[in-house]
Write an enzyme that holds these catalytic residues in place. Structure first.
Site, mmCIF file in Angstrom:
data_model
loop_
_atom_site.group_PDB
_atom_site.id
_atom_site.type_symbol
_atom_site.label_atom_id
_atom_site.label_comp_id
_atom_site.label_asym_id
_atom_site.label_seq_id
_atom_site.Cartn_x
_atom_site.Cartn_y
_atom_site.Cartn_z
ATOM 1 N N TRP A 155 0.849 -1.195 0.000
ATOM 2 C CA TRP A 155 0.000 0.000 0.000
ATOM 3 C C TRP A 155 0.879 1.238 0.000
ATOM 4 C CZ3 TRP A 155 0.493 3.460 4.034
ATOM 5 C CH2 TRP A 155 1.046 2.986 5.221
ATOM 6 N N GLU B 132 6.436 8.446 14.456
ATOM 7 C CA GLU B 132 6.737 7.819 13.161
ATOM 8 C C GLU B 132 7.651 8.711 12.317
ATOM 9 O OE1 GLU B 132 6.001 4.832 12.177
ATOM 10 O OE2 GLU B 132 4.307 4.177 13.400
ATOM 11 N N GLU C 249 8.266 1.495 6.937
ATOM 12 C CA GLU C 249 7.926 2.419 8.029
ATOM 13 C C GLU C 249 7.739 3.854 7.521
ATOM 14 O OE1 GLU C 249 7.372 2.194 11.307
ATOM 15 O OE2 GLU C 249 7.611 0.035 11.506
ATOM 16 N N HIS D 115 4.351 5.295 7.157
ATOM 17 C CA HIS D 115 3.487 5.544 8.320
ATOM 18 C C HIS D 115 3.400 7.033 8.658
ATOM 19 C CE1 HIS D 115 4.418 1.149 9.777
ATOM 20 N NE2 HIS D 115 3.865 1.204 8.576
ATOM 21 N N GLU E 261 7.703 -2.687 18.411
ATOM 22 C CA GLU E 261 6.780 -2.898 17.291
ATOM 23 C C GLU E 261 5.422 -3.357 17.821
ATOM 24 O OE1 GLU E 261 7.309 -2.040 14.239
ATOM 25 O OE2 GLU E 261 9.449 -2.132 13.872
ATOM 26 N N THR F 194 3.689 -0.283 19.274
ATOM 27 C CA THR F 194 3.101 0.616 18.273
ATOM 28 C C THR F 194 1.885 -0.036 17.610
ATOM 29 O OG1 THR F 194 4.776 -0.107 16.694
ATOM 30 C CG2 THR F 194 5.149 1.997 17.730
ATOM 31 N N ASP G 125 1.316 -3.443 9.409
ATOM 32 C CA ASP G 125 2.774 -3.414 9.187
ATOM 33 C C ASP G 125 3.516 -3.660 10.494
ATOM 34 O OD1 ASP G 125 2.543 -2.769 6.519
ATOM 35 O OD2 ASP G 125 3.407 -0.757 6.696
ATOM 36 N N GLU G 126 3.076 -2.980 11.548
ATOM 37 C CA GLU G 126 3.771 -3.113 12.844
ATOM 38 C C GLU G 126 3.721 -4.570 13.297
ATOM 39 O OE1 GLU G 126 5.306 -0.532 13.238
ATOM 40 O OE2 GLU G 126 4.123 1.302 13.254
ATOM 41 N N HIS H 38 6.292 -6.513 11.375
ATOM 42 C CA HIS H 38 7.640 -6.175 11.855
ATOM 43 C C HIS H 38 7.900 -6.790 13.232
ATOM 44 C CE1 HIS H 38 7.495 -2.356 9.097
ATOM 45 N NE2 HIS H 38 7.662 -3.473 8.419
HETATM 46 FE FE LIG Z 1 7.246 -0.066 13.504
HETATM 47 FE FE LIG Z 2 5.534 2.583 12.263
#
Ligand SMILES: [Fe+2]
Ligand SMILES: [Fe+2]
Length: 332
Positions: free
Chosen positions: A36, A79, A117, A120, A170, A173, A202-203, A206
């Site tokens: 994305w 971020e 990242e 974000h 991670e 967040t 995503d977090e 990760h």
């Molecule tokens: Fe992150």
């Molecule tokens: Fe992030």
């Protein structure tokens, strides 16, 4: 063992995991053509319909409570200090990208992580700008100051401490973005809910990666790994933006954290839960054949979450309302 020797062996352990990282890169990072991008969630300013789309966002954003806006700004500022995190990651022994475009698996991971990242802060920044709800200049000044001040999670260049920190962070967040998304939905802002959800996804990926890397370290070097875990927990995992200021307010981070605690976006209870998740995930209680010091660290770690839970139960947050420059000095 001298500090130097233990560092050298950590470097070797990290290097020995490199093949594993290479094999797993394609599942831990998303290919660019399947990823994305911020513009997927924002009005297309080249289309006739941009005004309508923008009007909708601004109408819904009016319903976001000030306190939720403050937490969202704090998350966005966090971020946006990504340059500090990439510089830090590159200092960890064995991880460093030697040329800046190295084809080593660790270097590919750190650049891949950074580029994911990077979206974000970009998306949250543009979103907040479009809402017309915040003093963007005050927010930008805060980002400027934060990158200026730097980031020191007390890991030094130690990759074990580094991966324990990132595994924790991670997940933290992920929790924080998910909760902001949930509260946004409650206020009717479905776009913000979607945005926070995609970032939290995503977090989560990760988090999985860093926990996996650290699991390999636990396999290869259990004594040093467990000692590092306990050391990191004793140092406490500070949020990456703890040096934030808007140039006027020295306690800005504490004030932001208090609001996040009050809204139950990120709390002492979450801190306790994350410890439990890591202790269970790395199967700390089952590790055998430890030195005396490592066995002591094991005992400490296995009861640590409960102690934070007890603290969370006693915790009360009856603070006074504080003003934030981000929302034109209104108090929350
Ligand atoms: Fe992150
Ligand atoms: Fe992030």
């Amino acid at each position: 063992m001298s500090e130097e020797m233990s560092n050298a062996s950590r470097f070797e352990i990290i290097k020995s995991i490199e093949g594993f990282v290479e094999e797993n890169l394609s599942s831990l990072l998303k290919p660019v053509n399947e990823s994305w991008q911020p513009s997927d969630f924002l009005p297309d300013m080249t289309k006739e319909s941009w005004q309508e789309e923008l009007k909708d966002i601004r109408e819904r954003a009016k319903e976001i409570p000030d306190e939720l806006l403050v937490v969202l700004v704090g998350d966005m500022v966090t971020e946006e200090a990504l340059p500090s995190y990439q510089a830090w990651l590159n200092r960890l022994e064995g991880i460093a990208d030697e040329t800046g475009a190295s084809s080593s698996a660790w270097a590919k991971w750190s650049r891949g992580w950074t580029s994911e990242e990077n979206r974000h802060g970009d998306l949250l920044n543009k979103y907040l700008y479009l809402t017309g709800r915040v003093d963007m200049r005050a927010v930008e000044v805060t980002v400027h100051h934060l990158i200026n001040s730097g980031f020191d999670p007390k890991t030094g260049n130690d990759p074990y401490l580094g991966f324990i920190y990132t595994s924790f962070q991670e997940r933290a967040t992920k929790i924080s973005h998910s909760n902001v998304g949930r509260l946004a939905k409650k206020s009717g802002e479905i776009l913000l809910h979607k945005i926070c959800g995609i970032i939290a996804g995503d977090e989560a990926r990760h988090e999985r990666a860093y926990k996996l890397f650290m699991a390999k370290v636990f396999e290869a070097d259990p004594v040093q790994a467990i000692l590092s875990f306990s050391k990191m927990m004793k140092l406490k995992v500070t949020m990456p933006a703890n040096m934030m200021t808007d140039g006027k307010d020295k306690n800005l981070f504490t004030k932001f954290s208090n609001v996040a605690q009050r809204l139950e976006v990120y709390t002492v209870k979450d801190y306790a839960d994350i410890i439990k998740n890591l202790v269970d995930g790395w199967n700390i209680s089952a590790i055998k054949g430890l030195s005396d010091a490592a066995a002591k660290a094991q005992d400490y770690l296995c009861t640590l979450s409960e102690r934070y839970q007890a603290l969370a139960n006693r915790f009360s947050f009856a603070g006074e309302a504080e003003k934030f420059s981000w929302i034109y000095d209104r108090k929350v």
